[in-house]
Design a protein around this motif. Structure first.
Motif, PDB file in Angstrom:
ATOM      1  N   GLY A  10       0.807  -1.214   0.000  1.00 14.13           N
ATOM      2  CA  GLY A  10       0.000   0.000   0.000  1.00 14.13           C
ATOM      3  C   GLY A  10       0.836   1.258   0.000  1.00 14.13           C
ATOM      4  O   GLY A  10       0.318   2.349  -0.136  1.00 14.13           O
ATOM      5  N   GLN A  35       2.585  14.911   0.492  1.00 19.25           N
ATOM      6  CA  GLN A  35       1.368  15.336  -0.202  1.00 19.25           C
ATOM      7  C   GLN A  35       1.666  15.675  -1.660  1.00 19.25           C
ATOM      8  O   GLN A  35       0.900  15.332  -2.558  1.00 19.25           O
ATOM      9  CB  GLN A  35       0.805  16.552   0.524  1.00 19.25           C
ATOM     10  N   GLN A  82       2.168  12.386  -3.568  1.00 18.53           N
ATOM     11  CA  GLN A  82       0.902  11.671  -3.737  1.00 18.53           C
ATOM     12  C   GLN A  82      -0.026  12.403  -4.696  1.00 18.53           C
ATOM     13  O   GLN A  82      -0.746  11.777  -5.483  1.00 18.53           O
ATOM     14  CB  GLN A  82       0.206  11.505  -2.380  1.00 18.53           C
ATOM     15  N   THR A  83      -0.016  13.732  -4.639  1.00 21.51           N
ATOM     16  CA  THR A  83      -0.891  14.498  -5.531  1.00 21.51           C
ATOM     17  C   THR A  83      -0.473  14.308  -6.987  1.00 21.51           C
ATOM     18  O   THR A  83      -1.318  14.180  -7.879  1.00 21.51           O
ATOM     19  CB  THR A  83      -0.852  15.997  -5.144  1.00 21.51           C
ATOM     20  N   GLU A 101      -1.714  11.041  -8.107  1.00 23.75           N
ATOM     21  CA  GLU A 101      -3.160  11.084  -8.340  1.00 23.75           C
ATOM     22  C   GLU A 101      -3.490  11.836  -9.623  1.00 23.75           C
ATOM     23  O   GLU A 101      -4.360  11.427 -10.390  1.00 23.75           O
ATOM     24  CB  GLU A 101      -3.864  11.732  -7.154  1.00 23.75           C
ATOM     25  N   MET A 102      -2.778  12.927  -9.879  1.00 22.83           N
ATOM     26  CA  MET A 102      -3.047  13.684 -11.109  1.00 22.83           C
ATOM     27  C   MET A 102      -2.760  12.831 -12.345  1.00 22.83           C
ATOM     28  O   MET A 102      -3.483  12.870 -13.333  1.00 22.83           O
ATOM     29  CB  MET A 102      -2.181  14.937 -11.152  1.00 22.83           C
ATOM     30  N   GLY A 156      -5.025   9.107 -11.615  1.00 24.37           N
ATOM     31  CA  GLY A 156      -6.444   9.135 -11.288  1.00 24.37           C
ATOM     32  C   GLY A 156      -6.721   8.838  -9.829  1.00 24.37           C
ATOM     33  O   GLY A 156      -7.785   9.133  -9.330  1.00 24.37           O
ATOM     34  N   LYS A 157      -5.790   8.211  -9.153  1.00 22.76           N
ATOM     35  CA  LYS A 157      -5.940   7.984  -7.719  1.00 22.76           C
ATOM     36  C   LYS A 157      -4.565   7.812  -7.105  1.00 22.76           C
ATOM     37  O   LYS A 157      -3.597   7.493  -7.781  1.00 22.76           O
ATOM     38  CB  LYS A 157      -6.831   6.781  -7.422  1.00 22.76           C
ATOM     39  N   LYS A 158      -4.513   8.047  -5.789  1.00 25.99           N
ATOM     40  CA  LYS A 158      -3.215   8.071  -5.119  1.00 25.99           C
ATOM     41  C   LYS A 158      -2.621   6.685  -4.960  1.00 25.99           C
ATOM     42  O   LYS A 158      -1.413   6.490  -5.018  1.00 25.99           O
ATOM     43  CB  LYS A 158      -3.365   8.713  -3.734  1.00 25.99           C
ATOM     44  N   ILE A 159      -3.483   5.723  -4.676  1.00 24.46           N
ATOM     45  CA  ILE A 159      -2.981   4.386  -4.375  1.00 24.46           C
ATOM     46  C   ILE A 159      -3.590   3.402  -5.354  1.00 24.46           C
ATOM     47  O   ILE A 159      -4.778   3.446  -5.637  1.00 24.46           O
ATOM     48  CB  ILE A 159      -3.299   4.024  -2.912  1.00 24.46           C
ATOM     49  N   HIS A 160      -2.754   2.527  -5.880  1.00 26.75           N
ATOM     50  CA  HIS A 160      -3.171   1.558  -6.882  1.00 26.75           C
ATOM     51  C   HIS A 160      -3.786   2.203  -8.130  1.00 26.75           C
ATOM     52  O   HIS A 160      -4.868   1.810  -8.575  1.00 26.75           O
ATOM     53  CB  HIS A 160      -4.138   0.537  -6.276  1.00 26.75           C
TER      54      HIS A 160
END
Lengths: 172, 475
Positions: free
Chosen positions: B63, B149, B152-153, B156-157, B160-164
């Protein structure tokens, strides 16, 4: 569930960089561990409907440290989670207080009360916070699929959450 | 009479592990072992699955660093397809990997290790945690959150998502980058670089305090393994394998990653679920080597970005000559790599073709064996698959970064235990140092976020018959 298993898509999460909302709803849990998906599914459902102004909704599979900064920018936060405790299907709402005694020994997951303590310690303030839980029946492998019990609880969870976020903010 | 000290679980690492120290009659350490106590079995239960599922399946190994598995797995799938992915897709994958390295290194430094570095090894364990750091240096703690942050951002950008995230796919990535997102990411980087530089400057002032730890925290002579670019520069996504020895001699160079099996053998011990990789020509256990930030900086001729190259030069000055030997300096190397990652992301995102729409090569499987190798935050990550005519997985081998370091971690805890542990009178600070040398490696023990409840640390001193003669506990 709070202990979070792998994976959860960010359903309904706000565009990064969007203006800070004053109310944040975070549904969390693993989408592939049966009823543990109720948090992110509730967040998805909530985000799909009309929201009061200033309310932002996110889905996460776990609560991680960087959320502390997001929380610090809010007046109130509602956490949505599954629980293995209690009668399956039971929905419970309780107000949370910051608790620095819950420092996690790993960085994978933080208890919401720990994150509130991060806020208070680092940013000098923590939002009012509530935890809405739904007791699950099965946490076996299942992708975005709830047991009948948890499915029924989802409606109650959403209703309770809407009541919380439709209240006047604390400073109103 | 021999006695055993057990540290179970080891705290502030990613996953579940135990350390045992066997003491002789004189109270001195005779043996030290780092045990991985969780069993996952990914290599077996992936058998029979379509190869295209492998990136999503293997990402669930972790994770914290799923992006690393997603990249190595997709590279193995690229190999199965026999495609060269479009240049823009490669750059975008690189950006995601560098964002992952930024957030993972930030977590390791600020969250897991800074309590020791800032508060001291012998500080009251009740306050030797992230809250203790926040109280002592809230600005540093806020910087840690901000760096994480930012990493992670960016993930996500892009994904599409931070994890997986599922944006990286066999053959490239599923969607091109648009100008809005590119600009939003670029806007984050200057702040991230300032935070990284500030932290690096601060840490340099701390290092002189740790002369003793530097001397005892894993200074054993080992080889260093990492990818390097064709120019011999720091490399995290692709490139070629290089191995240096403890004196700085290059013993293997420019080895295609798909030939890893020629260099790396794997042994097993009956007391741990973690494999023991070793350098084949030197055999087991003589072929001990280290991977990760320390190895990457020791192996690289240069970083290739301005500030990171200055920091690399300063890193080399930590030791008079030869590769930097002390595993304590993994912390230093991590900070250099964060700087590099932020500088390199900016460079990649300013490339003229970064918004190109051609980001995916499409093909069916064209061979029955695929190997993907990338540098994860903790070191070289290897995914190796075999498939049948229907594209179903028949065999999997994963060598994760932490596994490469297994022999070195075991040697390191022995060295630290010998230096600090007096079995005649245990003190918590002694045992914290034993844990702390493990934290230098930032091991990720096939972690999957199953942290149910509290994780107290219990240390028991038992005699050979198993009778507990002393006990320390926390949490």
């Amino acid at each position: 569930m709070a202990a979070g298993a792998p994976a959860s898509p960010a359903a309904g999460s706000a565009t990064p960089g969007a203006a800070a909302a004053r109310t944040l709803v975070i549904g969390y849990g693993s989408p592939i561990r049966g009823d543990d998906a109720i948090g992110p599914l509730a967040a998805e459902a909530l985000a799909a409907g009309p929201l009061p102004e200033g309310v932002r909704v996110e889905a996460r599979h776990i609560l991680t440290a960087e959320l502390a900064e997001d929380l610090a920018a809010c007046d109130r936060v509602v956490f949505l989670d599954a629980t293995a405790a209690g009668e399956p299907g039971a929905v419970r709402v309780r107000e949370l207080a910051a608790d620095a005694g819950l420092a996690s020994s790993m960085a994978h997951f933080h208890d919401p009360r720990e994150l509130l303590a991060w806020c208070a310690t680092l940013y000098g303030r923590a939002p009012r916070a509530w935890l809405v839980t739904a007791a699950g029946e099965s946490f076996d492998y299942a992708s975005y699929c709830l047991s009948p019990c948890a499915s029924a609880a989802l409606h109650s969870m959403l209703a309770q959450t809407r009541r919380l976020i439709e209240r006047a903010p604390p400073d109103a | 009479m021999s006695r055993t000290v057990t540290i179970d679980p080891v705290t502030r690492i990613e996953g579940h592990a135990r350390i045992t120290l066997t003491l002789g009659d004189d109270g001195q350490v005779n043996d030290a072992r780092f045990h991985l106590t969780q069993f996952r079995g990914f290599e077996k239960f992936c058998e029979g699955r379509p190869y295209r599922e492998m990136p999503a399946l293997t990402a669930r190994t972790c994770g914290i660093c799923p992006v690393s598995h997603i990249l190595a797995s997709n590279k193995a799938c690229d190999h199965l397809l026999s495609v060269t992915i479009p240049p823009t897709a490669e750059k975008l994958r690189r950006v995601m990997n560098l964002a992952q390295i930024t957030q993972s290194h930030a977590l390791s430094f600020f969250h897991l290790s800074s309590p020791d570095l800032l508060l001291g090894w012998d500080a009251d364990p009740a306050s030797r945690n992230i809250f203790g750091v926040m109280r002592q240096d809230p600005a540093l703690a806020r910087d840690g959150i901000r760096l994480r942050q930012i990493g992670q951002t960016i993930i996500e950008m892009l994904g599409g998502k931070k994890i997986h995230p599922t944006w990286v796919v066999p053959g490239g990535v599923s969607a091109p980058l648009d100008a809005t997102k590119r600009d939003a990411i670029l806007a984050l980087l200057p702040e991230g670089l300032e935070v990284a530089k500030r932290t690096y400057a601060f840490y340099k002032t701390l290092v002189p305090r740790f002369v003793d730890e530097v001397r005892h925290f894993g200074t054993q002579p080992t080889l260093f393994l990492s990818l390097v670019s064709p120019k011999g520069h720091l490399e995290h996504y692709d490139g070629l394998l290089r191995i240096k020895d403890a004196k700085g001699n290059i013993v293997e160079d420019m080895v295609p990653a798909i030939e890893y099996g020629r260099l790396i053998g794997e042994a097993a011990e009956d007391w741990s679920y973690m494999k023991f990789p070793y350098y084949k020509p030197l055999g087991y256990p003589g072929g001990i080597y280290r991977v990760g930030p320390l190895a990457r900086l020791n192996n690289a001729d240069a970083c290739g970005t301005p500030f990171a190259d200055v920091a690399l030069a300063e890193f080399r000055m930590l030791q008079d000559r030869g590769p930097v030997a002390s595993s304590f300096h993994y912390h230093y190397a991590r900070l250099v790599e964060i700087i590099y990652a932020l500088e390199m992301m900016q460079r990649l995102l300013e490339e003229p073709d970064i918004l190109d729409a051609r980001v995916r090569a499409r093909a069916r499987s064209n061979r029955d064996e695929g190997i993907g190798v990338a540098e994860a935050p903790r070191g070289t990550l290897m995914h190796h698959y075999r498939i049948d005519d229907n594209g179903l997985i028949t065999w999997v081998n994963l060598i994760i970064a932490t596994g490469h370091n297994n022999l070195a971690m075991n040697q390191s805890i022995r060295q630290v235990a010998e230096a600090y542990v007096d079995g005649n009178r245990m003190q918590e600070g002694m045992l914290n140092r034993v844990e702390a040398v493990i934290r230098c490696y930032d091991p990720c023990l096939s972690c999957a976020s199953h942290a149910f409840g509290e994780m107290p640390l219990a240390i028991e001193l038992a005699d050979a018959a198993g009778n507990v003669v002393d006990r320390l506990s926390r949490g």
